[in-house]
Design a protein around this motif. Structure first.
Motif, short mmCIF file in Angstrom:
data_model
loop_
_atom_site.label_atom_id
_atom_site.label_comp_id
_atom_site.label_asym_id
_atom_site.label_seq_id
_atom_site.Cartn_x
_atom_site.Cartn_y
_atom_site.Cartn_z
N ASP A 68 -30.18 5.52 -67.18
CA ASP A 68 -32.08 5.05 -66.81
C ASP A 68 -32.46 4.60 -67.43
OD1 ASP A 68 -30.96 7.30 -64.62
OD2 ASP A 68 -31.60 8.83 -66.04
N GLU A 69 -33.37 4.22 -68.71
CA GLU A 69 -33.59 3.63 -69.18
C GLU A 69 -32.98 2.11 -68.90
OE1 GLU A 69 -33.04 3.94 -73.85
OE2 GLU A 69 -34.24 6.18 -73.72
N LEU A 70 -31.93 1.77 -69.28
CA LEU A 70 -31.87 0.64 -68.66
C LEU A 70 -32.09 -0.22 -67.23
CD1 LEU A 70 -28.65 -0.15 -70.69
CD2 LEU A 70 -30.76 -1.21 -71.21
N LEU A 71 -31.46 0.75 -66.41
CA LEU A 71 -31.92 0.40 -65.16
C LEU A 71 -33.48 0.50 -64.31
CD1 LEU A 71 -28.33 1.99 -63.92
CD2 LEU A 71 -29.11 -0.12 -64.23
N GLY A 72 -33.98 2.13 -65.22
CA GLY A 72 -35.42 1.68 -65.14
C GLY A 72 -35.50 1.93 -63.28
N ARG A 73 -34.37 2.68 -62.75
CA ARG A 73 -35.43 2.28 -61.10
C ARG A 73 -34.00 3.51 -60.49
NH1 ARG A 73 -32.41 -2.11 -59.56
NH2 ARG A 73 -31.78 -1.19 -58.21
N SER A 74 -35.47 4.35 -59.80
CA SER A 74 -35.02 6.16 -59.21
C SER A 74 -33.83 5.62 -57.83
CB SER A 74 -35.97 7.33 -58.48
OG SER A 74 -36.74 6.50 -57.80
N SER A 75 -33.85 4.83 -57.70
CA SER A 75 -33.11 4.31 -57.24
C SER A 75 -31.11 3.81 -56.60
CB SER A 75 -32.83 3.05 -55.26
OG SER A 75 -33.42 2.14 -56.33
N ALA A 76 -31.02 3.56 -58.34
CA ALA A 76 -30.17 3.41 -59.18
C ALA A 76 -29.75 4.35 -58.35
CB ALA A 76 -29.61 2.78 -60.00
N LEU A 77 -27.29 3.87 -58.13
CA LEU A 77 -26.61 5.16 -58.25
C LEU A 77 -26.02 4.69 -58.86
CD1 LEU A 77 -26.73 4.79 -54.24
CD2 LEU A 77 -26.99 6.72 -55.40
N HIS A 78 -25.42 5.41 -60.11
CA HIS A 78 -25.32 4.69 -61.60
C HIS A 78 -23.69 5.74 -61.62
CE1 HIS A 78 -27.34 7.46 -64.35
NE2 HIS A 78 -28.13 6.48 -63.98
N LEU A 79 -23.16 6.14 -61.96
CA LEU A 79 -21.92 7.17 -62.74
C LEU A 79 -22.33 8.04 -62.83
CD1 LEU A 79 -19.00 7.69 -62.42
CD2 LEU A 79 -18.60 6.89 -64.71
N PHE A 80 -23.37 8.12 -64.13
CA PHE A 80 -24.22 9.93 -64.56
C PHE A 80 -25.23 9.99 -63.58
CE2 PHE A 80 -21.90 7.58 -67.42
CZ PHE A 80 -21.14 8.35 -68.28
N SER A 81 -25.95 9.19 -62.53
CA SER A 81 -27.69 9.48 -61.67
C SER A 81 -26.59 10.79 -61.33
CB SER A 81 -26.92 8.37 -60.93
OG SER A 81 -28.03 8.26 -59.56
N ASP A 82 -27.91 11.08 -60.80
CA ASP A 82 -28.69 12.91 -60.49
C ASP A 82 -28.52 12.41 -58.36
OD1 ASP A 82 -29.45 14.30 -62.22
OD2 ASP A 82 -31.86 13.77 -62.69
N ARG A 87 -22.65 13.73 -61.96
CA ARG A 87 -22.77 14.52 -63.35
C ARG A 87 -22.58 16.07 -62.96
NH1 ARG A 87 -27.45 14.75 -66.81
NH2 ARG A 87 -28.73 14.26 -64.56
N LEU A 88 -23.63 16.61 -61.82
CA LEU A 88 -23.42 17.84 -61.76
C LEU A 88 -21.66 18.42 -61.81
CD1 LEU A 88 -24.83 20.09 -61.71
CD2 LEU A 88 -24.64 19.40 -58.81
N TRP A 89 -21.01 17.95 -61.47
CA TRP A 89 -19.52 18.34 -61.32
C TRP A 89 -19.20 18.01 -62.84
CZ3 TRP A 89 -17.91 14.90 -56.42
CH2 TRP A 89 -17.97 15.51 -56.33
N ALA A 90 -19.00 17.53 -63.29
CA ALA A 90 -18.26 17.25 -64.41
C ALA A 90 -19.19 18.20 -65.73
CB ALA A 90 -19.45 15.74 -64.83
N ALA A 91 -20.34 18.98 -65.30
CA ALA A 91 -21.56 19.94 -65.89
C ALA A 91 -20.63 20.62 -65.85
CB ALA A 91 -22.58 19.42 -66.32
#
Length: 184
Positions: A68-82, A87-91
Motif C-alpha cells: 500500500d505504501e509503495l503503490l499508493g493507490r486504492s485501485s491497485a489490485l495486488h496480492l495483499f489488496s483489500d 488476503r482475507l482467505w489467508a487470514a
C-alpha cells in the motif's frame, strides 16, 4: 469460489508463500523476522501453540502495508489488496490453524525454507501461468487491467493469484510490487 474450495486453498498457499519470501532471512522486503530464528525464539516463547500462524499473520500484514505504501493507490489490485479476497482467505485459514493441527505441515514447510527452496516451490505452485513481463510504473510493476465484474470469475481469480505470485520470484533488491489496475 468458496473459502474452502481447492482453488481458494491454492491461493492461500501462494499468499502465505510470497509473504514468507519477503521476510528478512529470504528477500528482506518487509524487514520482518516472524519465521526466522529471531521470530521463532520470541513468538514461540509467547505463543507456544499458535506461533507459526501468528508469524505468518505478521508477514501478511507487513506485506500489505509495504504494498500500500509503495503503490499508493486504492485501485491497485495486488496480492495483499483489500480489493481482492486473497488476503482475507489467508487470514481466515491462519485463524483456523490456531485451533487445528490440519495445516501444521504447510506451516512447518514455510519455516524451513531457504531462498532457493522458496523460489523453486513457489514457481511450482504458480505453474501453469503466463509469465509475460509487466511494465515498471512508479514503484510497482503493472501486469495489466481487470474490470470489477471479472473478479467474480473463479478461474480468473486463480490465474490472477498465480500471475501476481510468479512476478515476485525473480525480483532481487528493492521490491516492485506487481499489481493490476482496477477498471471500473
Amino acid at each position: 469460489m468458496t473459502p474452502d474450495s481447492p482453488n481458494t486453498l491454492e491461493i492461500v498457499r501462494l499468499v502465505l508463500g510470497v509473504a514468507r519470501l519477503g521476510e528478512n532471512d529470504l528477500r528482506g522486503w518487509w524487514q520482518g523476522h516472524a519465521l526466522d530464528r529471531t521470530g521463532q525464539y520470541v513468538l514461540s516463547s509467547m505463543l507456544r501453540r499458535t506461533w507459526r500462524p501468528a508469524a505468518l499473520q505478521l508477514d501478511v500484514s507487513a506485506a500489505a502495508r509495504i504494498h500500500d505504501e509503495l503503490l499508493g493507490r486504492s485501485s491497485a489490485l495486488h496480492l495483499f489488496s483489500d480489493l481482492l479476497p486473497f488476503r482475507l482467505w489467508a487470514a481466515g485459514w491462519l485463524a483456523e490453524q490456531k485451533t487445528s493441527d490440519a495445516g501444521h505441515d504447510l506451516l512447518a514447510t514455510f519455516e524451513a525454507w531457504t531462498l532457493d527452496e522458496a523460489v523453486s516451490v513457489l514457481r511450482d505452485w504458480c505453474d501453469p501461468v503466463d509469465t509475460a513481463p509487466g511494465e515498471s510504473l512508479g514503484n510497482g510493476l503493472l501486469l495489466g487491467r481487470l474490470a470489477g465484474n471479472e473478479l467474480e470469475d473463479p478461474a480468473l481469480l486463480m490465474q490472477t493469484a498465480r500471475r501476481l505470485s510468479v512476478s515476485y520470484l525473480d525480483q532481487t533488491g528493492a521490491i516492485r510490487p506487481p499489481y493490476f489496475d482496477l477498471v471500473r
